[in-house]
Scaffold this active site. Sequence first.
Site, PDB file in Angstrom:
ATOM      1  N   ARG A  46       0.858  -1.194   0.000  1.00  0.00           N
ATOM      2  CA  ARG A  46       0.000   0.000   0.000  1.00  0.00           C
ATOM      3  C   ARG A  46       0.893   1.243   0.000  1.00  0.00           C
ATOM      4  O   ARG A  46       0.648   2.210  -0.696  1.00  0.00           O
ATOM      5  CB  ARG A  46      -0.951   0.010   1.201  1.00  0.00           C
ATOM      6  CG  ARG A  46      -1.662   1.355   1.407  1.00  0.00           C
ATOM      7  CD  ARG A  46      -2.953   1.297   2.235  1.00  0.00           C
ATOM      8  NE  ARG A  46      -2.886   0.382   3.351  1.00  0.00           N
ATOM      9  CZ  ARG A  46      -2.200   0.583   4.482  1.00  0.00           C
ATOM     10  NH1 ARG A  46      -1.514   1.698   4.656  1.00  0.00           N
ATOM     11  NH2 ARG A  46      -2.200  -0.323   5.449  1.00  0.00           N
ATOM     12  N   TYR A  98     -16.691  16.731 -15.337  1.00  0.00           N
ATOM     13  CA  TYR A  98     -17.086  15.328 -15.443  1.00  0.00           C
ATOM     14  C   TYR A  98     -18.177  15.006 -14.397  1.00  0.00           C
ATOM     15  O   TYR A  98     -18.060  15.416 -13.237  1.00  0.00           O
ATOM     16  CB  TYR A  98     -15.842  14.445 -15.235  1.00  0.00           C
ATOM     17  CG  TYR A  98     -16.132  12.981 -15.190  1.00  0.00           C
ATOM     18  CD1 TYR A  98     -16.459  12.283 -16.357  1.00  0.00           C
ATOM     19  CD2 TYR A  98     -16.099  12.274 -13.991  1.00  0.00           C
ATOM     20  CE1 TYR A  98     -16.733  10.928 -16.310  1.00  0.00           C
ATOM     21  CE2 TYR A  98     -16.365  10.915 -13.947  1.00  0.00           C
ATOM     22  CZ  TYR A  98     -16.687  10.246 -15.107  1.00  0.00           C
ATOM     23  OH  TYR A  98     -16.958   8.909 -15.059  1.00  0.00           O
ATOM     24  N   ASP A 170      -7.561  18.550 -14.379  1.00  0.00           N
ATOM     25  CA  ASP A 170      -7.896  17.221 -14.885  1.00  0.00           C
ATOM     26  C   ASP A 170      -7.492  17.197 -16.360  1.00  0.00           C
ATOM     27  O   ASP A 170      -8.110  17.852 -17.190  1.00  0.00           O
ATOM     28  CB  ASP A 170      -9.401  16.958 -14.702  1.00  0.00           C
ATOM     29  CG  ASP A 170      -9.815  15.555 -15.152  1.00  0.00           C
ATOM     30  OD1 ASP A 170      -9.128  14.977 -16.014  1.00  0.00           O
ATOM     31  OD2 ASP A 170     -10.845  15.056 -14.664  1.00  0.00           O
ATOM     32  N   LYS A 195      -8.923   6.170 -19.501  1.00  0.00           N
ATOM     33  CA  LYS A 195      -9.211   6.681 -20.841  1.00  0.00           C
ATOM     34  C   LYS A 195      -7.983   6.549 -21.748  1.00  0.00           C
ATOM     35  O   LYS A 195      -7.517   5.457 -21.951  1.00  0.00           O
ATOM     36  CB  LYS A 195      -9.726   8.122 -20.726  1.00  0.00           C
ATOM     37  CG  LYS A 195     -10.741   8.334 -19.580  1.00  0.00           C
ATOM     38  CD  LYS A 195     -12.044   7.578 -19.787  1.00  0.00           C
ATOM     39  CE  LYS A 195     -12.929   7.505 -18.530  1.00  0.00           C
ATOM     40  NZ  LYS A 195     -13.274   8.778 -17.928  1.00  0.00           N
TER      41      LYS A 195
HETATM   42  C1  LIG Z   1     -13.733   9.186 -16.570  1.00  0.00           C
HETATM   43  C2  LIG Z   1     -13.311  10.481 -16.038  1.00  0.00           C
HETATM   44  C3  LIG Z   1     -13.063  10.650 -14.665  1.00  0.00           C
HETATM   45  C4  LIG Z   1     -13.268   9.535 -13.656  1.00  0.00           C
HETATM   46  O1  LIG Z   1     -12.368   8.475 -13.872  1.00  0.00           O
HETATM   47  P1  LIG Z   1     -12.667   6.942 -13.532  1.00  0.00           P
HETATM   48  O2  LIG Z   1     -11.420   6.254 -13.972  1.00  0.00           O
HETATM   49  O3  LIG Z   1     -13.884   6.536 -14.308  1.00  0.00           O
HETATM   50  O4  LIG Z   1     -12.905   6.828 -12.063  1.00  0.00           O
HETATM   51  C5  LIG Z   1     -12.613  11.888 -14.237  1.00  0.00           C
HETATM   52  N1  LIG Z   1     -12.443  12.912 -15.099  1.00  0.00           N
HETATM   53  C6  LIG Z   1     -12.692  12.784 -16.417  1.00  0.00           C
HETATM   54  C7  LIG Z   1     -12.481  13.941 -17.334  1.00  0.00           C
HETATM   55  C8  LIG Z   1     -13.130  11.571 -16.936  1.00  0.00           C
HETATM   56  O5  LIG Z   1     -13.389  11.456 -18.235  1.00  0.00           O
END
Ligand SMILES: *Cc1c(COP(=O)(O)O)cnc(C)c1O
Length: 376
Positions: A46, A98, A170, A195
């Site tokens: 961890r 998001y 982000d 993604k």
């Molecule tokens: C999908 C997404 C998230 C969340 O991510 P997860 O891996 O699904 O928990 C956060 N920000 C953006 C821009 C996203 O497309």
Amino acid sequence: MRAKTKFIHAGIVGDETTGAVSTPIYQVSTYKQDAVGKFRGYEYSRTGNPTRHALEVLISELENGHAGFAFSSGMAAVSSVVMLLKQGDHIIVTDDVYGGTFRVFTKVLNRFGIEATFVDTANIQAVEDAIQPNTKAIYIETPTNPLLKITDIKLISTLAKQYQLLTIVDNTFLTPYLQQPITLGADIVLHSATKYIGGHSDVIAGLVVVSNAELAEQLHFVQNSVGAILGPQDSWLLMRGIKTLPIRVEEVNSNTLRVAEFLEQHSKVGKVYYPGLINHPGHELQKKQATGFGGMISFDVGSAEKAEEMLSKLRYFTLAESLGAVESLISIPARMTHASIPAKRRAELGIVDGLVRISVGIEDVEDLLEDLEQAL
Ligand SMILES: *Cc1c(COP(=O)(O)O)cnc(C)c1O
């Protein structure tokens, strides 16, 4: 080192002991101590794991940061970063953020006394007006989802520094290949690595990079205390995905521009949102702060019924939430990714019922265009 080379050669490459070219998967929870408290770098997974560590070093170098951290999902990354704040703190957040991020701020983190105000961060005056005495951070997404609004990272970072606030970006949509927020002045960059970074619809993961040692220490403390870490198998999958990220993103960029231009001239399509289109608000800014426009497009087909009919006729666009994969994905934000945002708020933001969102993949673009043509 040039960008494409960096994605192959940055970080900790291979394995010293065996000469393995690929980083081994250390499927281990604990580590033998040579004497009490005498570790060989790792004590418990961890706290730290060699495979995860290799990924963390790699993403940190790709984002030009000080240290990287891997989490079990993008949302775990977002939540862990917000845990750098404390009860009574306030944060300013991009308004069409998001859906999951909106949800965690308004339904979970608010219960712990962290208050969020949602503003159009493309409007710097609106951001400054939203600053309160207890504001601690500005959290932005650029381009946004699904309307692809562009926020000026440099301008936000400069404003944030004036008020001693953290700038958190982000960077999921553009990846470090196209945009490096820390270089533009941000303090923290995060990703849903589910993604583009993973890129193959096979792993859920989150990554964070911080710009200095103090933040690194604080975030490692949160990561180790809360424990929302990424496992070694998934860490390995992300490193594998990262090696082909530049060539995937190049292909996605050129395919997406073709799709956007096709949609823009199509009689059955209303407004098209894509930062690569010259008339898109923020097109010039995006050109200045990033090296490409990415693979996300949204467009209005007029109504929920028309959107659904079109989706049912497509062959190469998979109806699914998520984005950033090798295969093209399509969704209706109002009914899927953004369903957790109340209808009234969706309407205010412009996320209409007929809005269709595409994440363009790396198929042959001619097949994608023919498919869209027949479905429309
Ligand atoms: C999908 C997404 C998230 C969340 O991510 P997860 O891996 O699904 O928990 C956060 N920000 C953006 C821009 C996203 O497309």
